[in-house]
Design a protein around this motif. Structure first.
Motif, PDB file in Angstrom:
ATOM      1  N   GLU A 158       0.878  -1.171   0.000  1.00  0.00           N
ATOM      2  CA  GLU A 158       0.000   0.000   0.000  1.00  0.00           C
ATOM      3  C   GLU A 158       0.909   1.212   0.000  1.00  0.00           C
ATOM      4  OE1 GLU A 158      -3.177  -0.565   3.194  1.00  0.00           O
ATOM      5  OE2 GLU A 158      -1.868  -2.296   3.415  1.00  0.00           O
ATOM      6  N   ASP A 170       3.324   0.846   3.117  1.00  0.00           N
ATOM      7  CA  ASP A 170       2.982  -0.195   4.079  1.00  0.00           C
ATOM      8  C   ASP A 170       3.181  -1.528   3.364  1.00  0.00           C
ATOM      9  OD1 ASP A 170       2.153   1.935   5.609  1.00  0.00           O
ATOM     10  OD2 ASP A 170       0.015   1.593   5.280  1.00  0.00           O
ATOM     11  N   GLU A 196       1.113  -6.574   8.471  1.00  0.00           N
ATOM     12  CA  GLU A 196       1.329  -5.332   7.740  1.00  0.00           C
ATOM     13  C   GLU A 196       2.398  -4.526   8.467  1.00  0.00           C
ATOM     14  OE1 GLU A 196      -2.228  -3.060   7.197  1.00  0.00           O
ATOM     15  OE2 GLU A 196      -1.177  -1.343   6.360  1.00  0.00           O
ATOM     16  N   LYS A 254       4.142  -1.077   8.849  1.00  0.00           N
ATOM     17  CA  LYS A 254       3.699   0.295   8.550  1.00  0.00           C
ATOM     18  C   LYS A 254       4.834   1.235   8.163  1.00  0.00           C
ATOM     19  CE  LYS A 254      -0.727   0.961   9.130  1.00  0.00           C
ATOM     20  NZ  LYS A 254      -1.470   1.487   7.998  1.00  0.00           N
ATOM     21  N   LYS A 303      -4.387  -6.153  14.314  1.00  0.00           N
ATOM     22  CA  LYS A 303      -4.951  -5.572  13.103  1.00  0.00           C
ATOM     23  C   LYS A 303      -6.363  -5.043  13.349  1.00  0.00           C
ATOM     24  CE  LYS A 303      -5.558  -4.747   8.777  1.00  0.00           C
ATOM     25  NZ  LYS A 303      -5.014  -3.493   8.291  1.00  0.00           N
TER      26      LYS A 303
END
Ligand code: ADP
Ligand code: MG
Length: 485
Positions: free
Chosen positions: A20, A205, A222, A224, A273
């Motif tokens: 992302e 990300d 994920e 960041k 999450k």
């Protein structure tokens, strides 16, 4: 390099990666206010009442940011949605004064697209893009200015971001690096994001999971806000290794949000999450759905520059370059334009060698930007002309180039000032050869009795006698003739 598997203790695993990317839109003003969006300004000097979320303030959409998002969507072969919706994404943070971020959720401005990456060995791979949506950036909390206080800078609050979400199509850290490099190249060509990861105008990300080859997708974590391509590679490597170790020990992966620690070179847990429903997304009642008309999209489409893939294909076809050379030259638009300025009407392969070779070596060493290089495209072209017409040998050309870089003169000026003209006058070279042969009569006899490797010695002597200026091809021809006789 992009091996599909990594070896665990109990056998091979496959990495699955989806990125992302938050790309800050190049625009004078913010997404919903007229405040400036420049980087590095005095804290809280670029904050409108809208950005500070004063009660009763209304967002007004910035048409230029919309145009930039559409352009980017077209640049990644994305489906431009004629109707999109701005939603409120609700969460609390000290640097988010409204208590929500205006973003797009169910109906983003751009749907499915694709970015092609070039793998080693001439293979390309298409990485799917799930969506591109527009959203506001948050402000910034500064924890390092005071021992007990945190300061809040709202300059960034409300700045337009494009979030570009990829499909989980990447299988190795190198593929993620190539994807980011290509995406950044496209954004820069378009002028929609400056791609500067150090300043945070492009942030990433990184979603990573692992699986046994052929199995369904595993649970992802994920990582960041990784802020360089090198860290993206390292974070993937580390995170995949961590997950494999847990799985091989019989454990399971918790879906969580993790942080990359560049000092320790590891990821660590930040929070479990969050789910979409945690944010209570709903359409922002202050904003109407965004409807794009065909004519507007067509106008933007008509203003698109030639992008890296198309330029690369054209360079290969028009200049007969290898795919690799063309790829290097089109990586950024300035380099590509510079190259074309040098190559037009000249030996394109030789021009490519000079631009990618000596020119870039000098440029990188000087730390200068391309536009500040003391040798511009016209002058480098002039140097190549002198190689083409036989005035300069390749070796002399390197010497001339170095002097051009120092003095900012044209190639011809340097050749005249330093007297570096290549000697292509047969008579002069023959005279030099005769002198060398007379002096080295012993070696001549040895050569003639079969010691042919002495040929290089004679070439060296003649070159020395002419201060390196004799045309090497002529020296070879004439020496062969004279020594043979
Ligand atoms: P969220 O906001 O919850 O992070 P998004 O849909 O915005 O969800 O992004 C999900 C990202 O995670 C995408 O880039 C997608 O490709 C990636 N992804 C989804 N599933 C996996 C998986 N099993 N392994 C690795 N990456 C994944
Ligand atoms: Mg996410």
């Amino acid at each position: 390099m992009t091996a599909a598997t990594i070896q665990g203790k109990t056998g091979p695993w496959e990495m699955v990666i989806g990125l992302e990317v938050h790309a800050q839109v190049v625009a004078k003003a913010k997404l919903f206010s007229g405040a400036a969006a420049d980087f590095g300004a005095e804290p809280n000097s670029q904050v409108s009442l809208v950005d500070a979320a004063m009660p009763g303030m209304l967002p007004v959409i910035n048409a230029y940011c919309i145009e930039q998002a559409v352009k980017t969507g077209l640049g990644i072969a994305g489906a431009i949605n004629r109707r999109s919706i701005f939603d409120r994404k609700n969460y609390f943070y000290a640097d988010l004064p409204a208590g929500y971020q205006i973003s797009q959720y169910s109906d983003p401005i751009v749907g499915r697209g694709a970015v092609t990456i070039d793998l080693p060995g001439g293979v390309s791979k298409v990485i799917g893009v799930t969506r591109l949506h527009l959203e506001q950036d948050a402000g910034k909390s500064l924890h390092d200015r005071h021992p007990t206080l945190t300061f809040v800078d709202l300059n960034r609050s409300g700045v337009a971001l494009m979030e570009i979400v990829s499909e989980p199509d990447m299988r190795a850290p190198e593929e993620a690096a190539l994807y980011l490099t290509k995406l950044r190249s496209i954004l820069r060509y378009l002028g929609t994001c400056d791609g500067n990861m150090e300043e945070g105008s492009m942030r990433c990300d990184v979603n990573v999971s692992v699986r046994r080859p052929g199995e369904d997708l595993g649970t992802r974590c994920e990582v960041k806000n990784v802020n360089s391509i090198r860290y993206v590679r390292q974070a993937i490597e580390h995170e995949a290794g961590r997950q494999i170790a847990i799985l091989e020990a019989g454990g399971g992966i918790d879906q969580e949000t993790r942080l990359w620690d560049p000092v320790k070179g590891e990821t660590r847990s930040m929070r479990s999450k969050e789910e979409a429903h945690d944010y209570r997304y709903f359409p922002d009642p202050d904003l109407l759905p965004l409807v794009l008309c065909e004519a507007e999209v067509a106008r933007i489409e008509g203003s698109m520059p030639e992008l890296p893939d198309a330029k690369k294909a054209r360079f290969v076809a028009a200049y007969d370059l290898s795919a690799y050379d063309a790829g290097v030259l089109v990586a950024d638009r300035e380099t590509a334009d510079f190259y074309e300025g040098v190559a037009r009407g000249r030996d394109a392969k030789l021009a490519a060698n000079w631009v990618a070779g000596d020119f870039f070596a000098f440029l990188n060493k000087s730390g200068k930007a391309l536009a500040e290089a003391p040798v511009d495209a016209g002058r480098l072209g002039g140097l190549i002309d002198l190689i083409g017409d036989g005035t300069l040998s390749g070796r002399l050309a390197k010497e001339v180039f170095e002097a051009m870089w120092e003095s900012r003169e044209s190639a011809l000026q340097v050749v005249e000032r330093l007297g570096l003209k290549q000697i292509s006058d047969t008579g002069a070279i023959e005279a030099a050869i005769d002198a060398v042969m007379a002096r080295e009569s012993g070696k001549v006899a040895e050569y003639r009795s079969g010691k042919e490797k002495l040929f290089g010695f004679f070439v060296g002597q003649v070159m020395r006698a002419t201060a390196g200026k004799a045309n090497p091809a002529l020296v070879n021809d004439l020496l062969k003739r004279k020594l043979g006789g």
